[in-house]
Design a protein around this motif. Structure first.
Motif, PDB file in Angstrom:
ATOM      1  N   LEU A  98       0.830  -1.203   0.000  1.00  0.00           N
ATOM      2  CA  LEU A  98       0.000   0.000   0.000  1.00  0.00           C
ATOM      3  C   LEU A  98       0.864   1.252   0.000  1.00  0.00           C
ATOM      4  O   LEU A  98       0.616   2.184  -0.769  1.00  0.00           O
ATOM      5  CB  LEU A  98      -0.934  -0.004   1.214  1.00  0.00           C
ATOM      6  CG  LEU A  98      -1.857   1.226   1.337  1.00  0.00           C
ATOM      7  CD1 LEU A  98      -2.738   1.368   0.086  1.00  0.00           C
ATOM      8  CD2 LEU A  98      -2.721   1.122   2.595  1.00  0.00           C
ATOM      9  N   GLN A 102       1.143   4.068  -2.992  1.00  0.00           N
ATOM     10  CA  GLN A 102       0.925   5.505  -2.749  1.00  0.00           C
ATOM     11  C   GLN A 102       2.138   6.322  -3.201  1.00  0.00           C
ATOM     12  O   GLN A 102       1.993   7.400  -3.791  1.00  0.00           O
ATOM     13  CB  GLN A 102       0.645   5.752  -1.269  1.00  0.00           C
ATOM     14  CG  GLN A 102      -0.731   5.249  -0.837  1.00  0.00           C
ATOM     15  CD  GLN A 102      -0.952   5.443   0.650  1.00  0.00           C
ATOM     16  OE1 GLN A 102      -0.166   4.948   1.461  1.00  0.00           O
ATOM     17  NE2 GLN A 102      -1.994   6.152   1.002  1.00  0.00           N
ATOM     18  N   TYR A 131      -2.729  -1.714  -6.214  1.00  0.00           N
ATOM     19  CA  TYR A 131      -4.058  -1.447  -5.660  1.00  0.00           C
ATOM     20  C   TYR A 131      -5.023  -2.578  -5.992  1.00  0.00           C
ATOM     21  O   TYR A 131      -5.851  -2.980  -5.165  1.00  0.00           O
ATOM     22  CB  TYR A 131      -4.612  -0.127  -6.207  1.00  0.00           C
ATOM     23  CG  TYR A 131      -3.966   1.107  -5.642  1.00  0.00           C
ATOM     24  CD1 TYR A 131      -3.660   1.219  -4.283  1.00  0.00           C
ATOM     25  CD2 TYR A 131      -3.684   2.200  -6.468  1.00  0.00           C
ATOM     26  CE1 TYR A 131      -3.069   2.362  -3.772  1.00  0.00           C
ATOM     27  CE2 TYR A 131      -3.097   3.348  -5.965  1.00  0.00           C
ATOM     28  CZ  TYR A 131      -2.787   3.432  -4.618  1.00  0.00           C
ATOM     29  OH  TYR A 131      -2.212   4.568  -4.116  1.00  0.00           O
ATOM     30  N   GLN A 136      -7.894  -2.451  -3.185  1.00  0.00           N
ATOM     31  CA  GLN A 136      -8.124  -1.038  -2.836  1.00  0.00           C
ATOM     32  C   GLN A 136      -8.890  -0.367  -3.990  1.00  0.00           C
ATOM     33  O   GLN A 136      -8.332   0.398  -4.783  1.00  0.00           O
ATOM     34  CB  GLN A 136      -6.786  -0.337  -2.600  1.00  0.00           C
ATOM     35  CG  GLN A 136      -6.060  -0.807  -1.361  1.00  0.00           C
ATOM     36  CD  GLN A 136      -6.609  -0.117  -0.107  1.00  0.00           C
ATOM     37  OE1 GLN A 136      -7.136   0.981  -0.163  1.00  0.00           O
ATOM     38  NE2 GLN A 136      -6.474  -0.784   1.033  1.00  0.00           N
ATOM     39  N   ARG A 139      -8.988   3.631  -4.270  1.00  0.00           N
ATOM     40  CA  ARG A 139      -7.693   4.178  -4.704  1.00  0.00           C
ATOM     41  C   ARG A 139      -7.402   3.795  -6.159  1.00  0.00           C
ATOM     42  O   ARG A 139      -6.822   4.576  -6.912  1.00  0.00           O
ATOM     43  CB  ARG A 139      -6.571   3.667  -3.791  1.00  0.00           C
ATOM     44  CG  ARG A 139      -6.638   4.215  -2.368  1.00  0.00           C
ATOM     45  CD  ARG A 139      -5.482   3.677  -1.548  1.00  0.00           C
ATOM     46  NE  ARG A 139      -5.594   4.031  -0.146  1.00  0.00           N
ATOM     47  CZ  ARG A 139      -5.143   5.168   0.389  1.00  0.00           C
ATOM     48  NH1 ARG A 139      -4.559   6.054  -0.395  1.00  0.00           N
ATOM     49  NH2 ARG A 139      -5.290   5.411   1.667  1.00  0.00           N
TER      50      ARG A 139
END
Length: 872
Positions: A98, A102, A131, A136, A139
């Motif tokens: 994660l 990012q 992701y 996710q 995102r």
């Protein structure tokens, strides 16, 4: 005018595990715009995590610091910190997908802000995979929307559309959106309202660029239903402003000034609603330019914003646009001829601009020098190339040609370094003009040849050229072709090599115009030699120049090309043709038609009339006259040209080709002709438009059926898009005859044929008419009762567009609607002749027109029929 990239890339700060007080204080400072304080607080946290050996939190702190440095325009520091973050997360000491995703997202944003969308996409794609692996979804959706922005800035509109359609859960391809997609919008539960609004806005922005303005407006209005923040609402209003302004610009070629005014008012309203941002002010500035209003009140506010903004791609292109506007508005109005001696950056200056003010040269140069410095700070070679090239253009306007040439060469080198062939042609063009101004004809020809060659592999992506700039095709592409031809034919006796190249350039321009009409590259072509198509044809290439009308002719049996130049001003040519176009559909103006068409005959035909007559007499059979027409000439039927005694059609079969490269050389197979006939005779109201009844359509279709082998007729309620497609897919049909309302326009969205259930748009023709399951193309598409849009100088582009999109070898259509009874008579004669052995389509048309002329000699009745494409 320049249009900068104004995409909105959204990210979440990585503050998950930072100590509560540090993270909250830094986040608060960041959100309040106090980026220096945010950097300081995160740097304090970073030092703490370094002492603790906390790798994960070090990486997060570095990512957040990079975001803050980006806001401050400290690109080197932003790059160093995000690289450190990625290095820590990729070291293998920790594994946190994660955090890595990012950081990759932030890295992508950095590339995008520095004007390097390809690198941004590469980084975002890596993040997207992470992701997806992590589930996710939210995102991932935001990541995909960011990718769509970058793809659009690269001109990859189809891919940008596809990724947004995928995000919305729509199945459409190639930016094709259905009402069913919109109706099912709320069934996608994976996307939150804010992202839904953003996705719809971004999709609309892409649709606007590719010319689907009505649909873009619809999606933006829909987007307003889902906005959750004031900032997003303002972005939607800004996009609506841009859409309405583009709709107003689209009306430039039409006579609908009221509609143009209406769209401009809507654009102004929505720019005001979009807030007090730099992008909003730029929109108002462009609109003021469109309206020929003074920009003095807007400039100081934009300059003030630039003074307080950190260097970015936005600020670079804003400075370029502002410099250009100042130059345009302060410079005396430029005629088309004067533009030949000007820099290409003056090309989009509105011709009605005139000012007594002194040109603010120092302010303009200062804006451009600052833009160069900012582009260098960003290490954005593409932006730097633009800025240097524009500064060269300013020196060009000042008459400092040596300095202009030196800087243009520098801009050309920067474009090469950036791999930006899509702006290389601009500087090659500028060098061509500079050399021409210095009377270095050989050098000028060389630079124009280079610009032309640069454009050829880009022909399939002309819509995507220069996504940063707001030049239209007519401003930034078409003049290069025309000026190159003008230069090639400047000598009284051009060489054969120059004539051959001029013909190649004219052909290429025809194809480029069609690509621009469709706002997409849709035509695959192969070079054709006329003798391989029809050795008995004479082909005419007229080119409307600024100071003369050039005509290149290829006569049967002659390997050399002929050339003659008529010393007539462009304004005189266009006024004559506009008057002729106006009088032709008026049955009471035959005398004026003969007078004006005799003038056009003297330009195009008279210089070779004796040779044509001699060739035809020698061959003892009609020779075909084929015209590859330029500009407003397309709106006039060549058959109606008059020599003082007879019309051209009384001597020769006549056909029109958008380009010889689009002609399928196969002649019509002499077998029993099978046709599908279709039409609408009743009054209809479809898609907000009303259409009067055409009572003679039924008798016309019966007449056609009596002359051809046919088993199918689609009339009134049966003439639907589904039925038409189904018949073409399953029946052995060589001719499709459609008698219904239709309009040809220079605007693809407004070029259509009326079906019972819809207006069949030109872009949808290939889906309906190509019917590839049949295994062979339609030999002939006949469109009866259609017309060209009144007041539209380029309306016949729509007719050519229909001919190309339908996939038919030939198209027979009308330039204006004709008396129904006479049309039925005409069509009966046409099909009678077409079914005879040895009769080509062009000859069948001629014989039908001659028969009509015997009954009624006014051109209104027999002249509107135009054969486009294969004439054999």
């Amino acid at each position: 005018m320049l249009q900068q990239w104004v995409g909105t890339v959204v990210f979440c700060l990585c503050v998950v595990s930072l100590s509560l007080s540090a993270s909250e204080l830094a986040r608060k400072a960041y959100e309040e715009g106090n980026y220096k304080l945010a950097v300081a607080l995160w740097q304090d946290s970073l030092r703490k995590f370094e002492r603790q050996g906390d790798i994960a939190n070090q990486a997060m702190a570095l990512s957040n610091i990079s975001l803050a440095w980006q806001k401050l325009g400290e690109w080197e520091k932003a790059t160093t910190t995000i690289d450190r973050s990625l290095s820590l997360l990729s070291s293998g000491v920790i594994e946190n997908k994660l955090l890595l995703a990012q950081a990759l997202d932030i890295h992508g944003q950095l590339w995008q802000e520095r004007g390097k969308p390809a690198q941004a996409i590469a980084s975002w794609q890596k993040a997207a995979k992470l992701y997806a692996d992590l589930g996710q979804t939210e995102r991932l959706i935001q990541n995909q929307l960011n990718q769509a922005i970058a793809l659009r800035s690269l001109g990859l509109y189809s891919r940008s559309c596809s990724i947004i359609l995928q995000t919305l859960g729509w199945r459409g391809q190639e930016c094709q959106i259905t009402q069913q997609d919109i109706d099912n919008l709320n069934k996608n539960n994976q996307i939150n309202p804010q992202q839904l609004s953003t996705a719809l806005r971004q999709l609309a922005d892409t649709l606007r660029v590719v010319g689907k303005l009505t649909q873009a407006e619809q999606l933006l209005q829909l987007s307003l239903n889902y906005v959750t923040t004031t900032q997003e609402k303002q972005r939607v209003y800004l996009s609506l402003g841009d859409t309405y302004r583009t709709l107003a610009i689209r009306q430039t070629n039409t006579a609908n000034t009221d509609l143009q005014r209406h769209y401009r008012e809507l654009a102004h309203k929505h720019y005001l609603l979009s807030g007090n941002t730099l992008a909003s002010k730029l929109g108002l500035l462009r609109l003021a330019i469109d309206r020929s209003e003074a920009i003095d009140s807007l400039v100081p506010s934009i300059e003030a914003d630039l003074q307080t903004s950190s260097p970015s791609q936005l600020t670079v292109f804003t400075r370029l646009e502002l410099a250009q506007h100042l130059l345009c508005q302060s410079h005396p109005a430029l005629s088309e001829l004067a533009k030949l001696q000007a820099s290409p950056i003056m090309q989009s200056c509105r011709p009605n601009f005139s000012s007594e003010k002194e040109i603010p040269w120092m302010k303009i140069i200062d804006l451009l020098q600052t833009a160069i410095a900012e582009a260098q700070t960003l290490e954005n070679k593409r932006a730097e190339s633009y800025a240097v090239g524009y500064l060269a253009g300013v020196y060009h306007q000042q008459g400092k040609l040596q300095q202009a040439e030196t800087l243009t060469l520098q801009a050309l080198a920067l474009a090469a370094t950036a791999g930006a062939s899509d702006i290389t042609y601009l500087w090659q063009w500028q060098l061509g003009r500079i050399s021409r101004a210095q009377q270095r004809t050989a050098d000028s020809l060389s630079f124009y040849a280079a610009a032309f060659q640069t454009l050829q592999p880009l022909r399939r992506d002309l819509v995507a050229i220069n996504p940063e700039i707001q030049f239209t095709f007519r401003d930034s592409i078409e003049p290069i072709y025309r000026e190159y031809v003008d230069l090639l034919l400047a000598d009284r006796n051009p060489s054969q090599s120059n004539l051959q190249q001029a013909r190649n350039v004219i052909e290429a321009l025809q194809l480029a115009e069609l690509d621009d009409f469709f706002r997409e590259a849709c035509i695959n072509v192969k070079p054709k030699v006329i003798d391989a198509i029809d050795p008995r044809a004479a082909v005419f290439y007229p080119v409307i120049g600024y100071r003369r009308l050039d005509v290149i002719v290829k006569l049967p049996g002659d390997q050399n090309l002929l050339h003659y130049a008529i010393p007539v001003e462009k304004t005189s040519v266009e006024s004559t043709l506009k008057a002729l176009q106006t009088y032709l559909p008026d049955r009471t103006r035959s005398a004026q038609v003969r007078q004006l068409s005799q003038t056009v005959y003297s330009w195009l035909i008279r210089p070779v009339q004796d040779r044509l007559a001699a060739i035809q007499a020698q061959q003892n059979e009609p020779i075909n006259l084929v015209f590859v027409l330029d500009g407003i000439l397309r709106n006039v039927p060549m058959a109606a040209l008059y020599d003082g005694k007879a019309y051209l059609i009384q001597k020769y079969p006549v056909a029109v080709a958008p380009s010889l490269q689009l002609v399928d050389p196969q002649p019509l197979a002499k077998v029993e002709i099978a046709a599908l006939v279709a039409g609408i005779s009743q009054e209809r109201a479809v898609q907000g438009r009303s259409f009067v009844a055409l009572p003679q359509v039924e008798s016309e279709l019966v007449s056609v059926q009596g002359k051809v082998k046919t088993k199918d007729k689609l009339l009134n309620p049966n003439f639907t898009s589904f039925n038409l497609q189904e018949r073409l897919a399953t029946k052995d049909v060589s001719i499709v005859h459609i008698a219904t309302h239709g309009k040809f326009s220079s605007i693809a969205e407004e070029t259509f044929v009326l079906l019972w259930d819809q207006l069949l748009n030109v872009k949808e023709f290939d889906q309906i008419l190509r019917a590839t399951e049949r295994g062979k193309p339609i030999e002939l598409l006949v469109l009866s009762a259609c017309e060209t849009a009144a007041g539209d100088n380029r309306a016949a582009l729509g007719l050519a567009g229909v001919a190309i999109r339908a996939g038919a070898r030939s198209t027979l259509a009308t330039l204006w609607p004709v008396d129904d009874v006479f049309t039925a008579f005409f069509m009966e004669r046409f099909y009678t002749e077409l079914s005879k052995p040895g009769v080509t389509k062009a000859l069948a048309l001629r014989k039908a027109q001659l028969a009509a002329l015997q009954v009624e000699n006014r051109p209104y009745f027999w002249a509107p029929y135009i054969l486009i494409g294969n004439w054999l």
